[in-house]
Design a protein around this motif. Structure first.
Motif, PDB file in Angstrom:
ATOM      1  N   HIS A  73       0.826  -1.210   0.000  1.00 41.70           N
ATOM      2  CA  HIS A  73       0.000   0.000   0.000  1.00 41.70           C
ATOM      3  C   HIS A  73       0.859   1.259   0.000  1.00 41.70           C
ATOM      4  O   HIS A  73       0.666   2.143  -0.836  1.00 41.70           O
ATOM      5  CB  HIS A  73      -0.938   0.016   1.210  1.00 41.70           C
ATOM      6  N   LYS A  78      -0.313   4.850  -1.263  1.00 40.79           N
ATOM      7  CA  LYS A  78      -1.586   4.884  -0.541  1.00 40.79           C
ATOM      8  C   LYS A  78      -1.362   4.715   0.958  1.00 40.79           C
ATOM      9  O   LYS A  78      -0.432   4.027   1.370  1.00 40.79           O
ATOM     10  CB  LYS A  78      -2.507   3.770  -1.042  1.00 40.79           C
ATOM     11  N   GLU A  79      -2.255   5.309   1.733  1.00 42.83           N
ATOM     12  CA  GLU A  79      -2.202   5.092   3.175  1.00 42.83           C
ATOM     13  C   GLU A  79      -2.856   3.754   3.504  1.00 42.83           C
ATOM     14  O   GLU A  79      -3.582   3.186   2.678  1.00 42.83           O
ATOM     15  CB  GLU A  79      -2.925   6.214   3.921  1.00 42.83           C
ATOM     16  N   THR A 101       1.332   6.320   6.210  1.00 44.03           N
ATOM     17  CA  THR A 101       1.202   7.069   4.964  1.00 44.03           C
ATOM     18  C   THR A 101       2.584   7.396   4.390  1.00 44.03           C
ATOM     19  O   THR A 101       3.551   7.544   5.137  1.00 44.03           O
ATOM     20  CB  THR A 101       0.460   8.407   5.185  1.00 44.03           C
TER      21      THR A 101
END
Length: 176
Positions: A73, A78-79, A101
């Motif tokens: 992720h 992306k967080e 994040t």
């Protein structure tokens, strides 16, 4: 300093409702900053964690596939939210709900990662513990080479059966 072996115990430390554990890492996962709550809960002194891999606090009860999901992720920009069981220097442990994040510079280039962890909903922990125990068993049964893929397949099957995304699954557990 190589990651030292810590003998895990059954002693749990519980975060206070208003605690936030904050840390920053470089692109390789080496800690570049941690707040005083990180130091308090981990039990490590600053010289023992700065510049070291964040996995210095990885508890052996954590399935490898959770970290694979996390890295996929954040490296994808992306967080992610995840329940994580961390180990303290003295072998005790504490649960967190982590939000990780990517951190970007002024040009939008990812230069590291930022994590804020808070107290998880205690009602979620038995569900997460059972799932992580299952995932660990899958990883151990599959063998080292296929462990992560086998456990991730189980996670994806679970999400498909529930008809939810990973993020929705985690946030639903947090709101029990």
């Amino acid at each position: 300093m190589a990651r030292q072996h810590i003998q895990a115990t059954d002693k749990e430390r519980v975060m206070r409702d208003d605690d936030f554990i904050v840390s920053k890492t470089d692109l390789k996962g080496r800690i570049t900053y941690a707040n005083k709550i990180f130091k308090e809960f981990s039990g490590f002194e600053e010289h023992e964690y700065l510049g070291k891999q964040h996995n210095v606090i990885r508890h052996p009860d954590m399935p490898r596939c959770v970290f694979k999901l996390l890295w996929d992720h954040i490296q994808g920009g992306k967080e992610i939210f995840a329940f994580v069981k961390n180990i303290c220097k003295d072998g005790s442990y504490y649960w967190v709900l982590a939000n990780v994040t990517p951190s970007a510079d002024d040009n939008g280039n990812v230069v590291g990662y930022y994590s804020v962890r808070r107290k998880p909903n205690p009602k979620a922990i038995p569900h997460v513990t059972a799932l992580y125990r299952q995932l660990l068993q899958i990883e151990q049964s599959a063998g080292s080479r296929d462990a992560i893929d086998a456990a991730l397949a189980h996670v994806n099957q679970l999400l498909n059966e529930k008809g939810v995304s990973y993020e929705r699954f985690i946030l639903d557990l947090q709101s029990l």
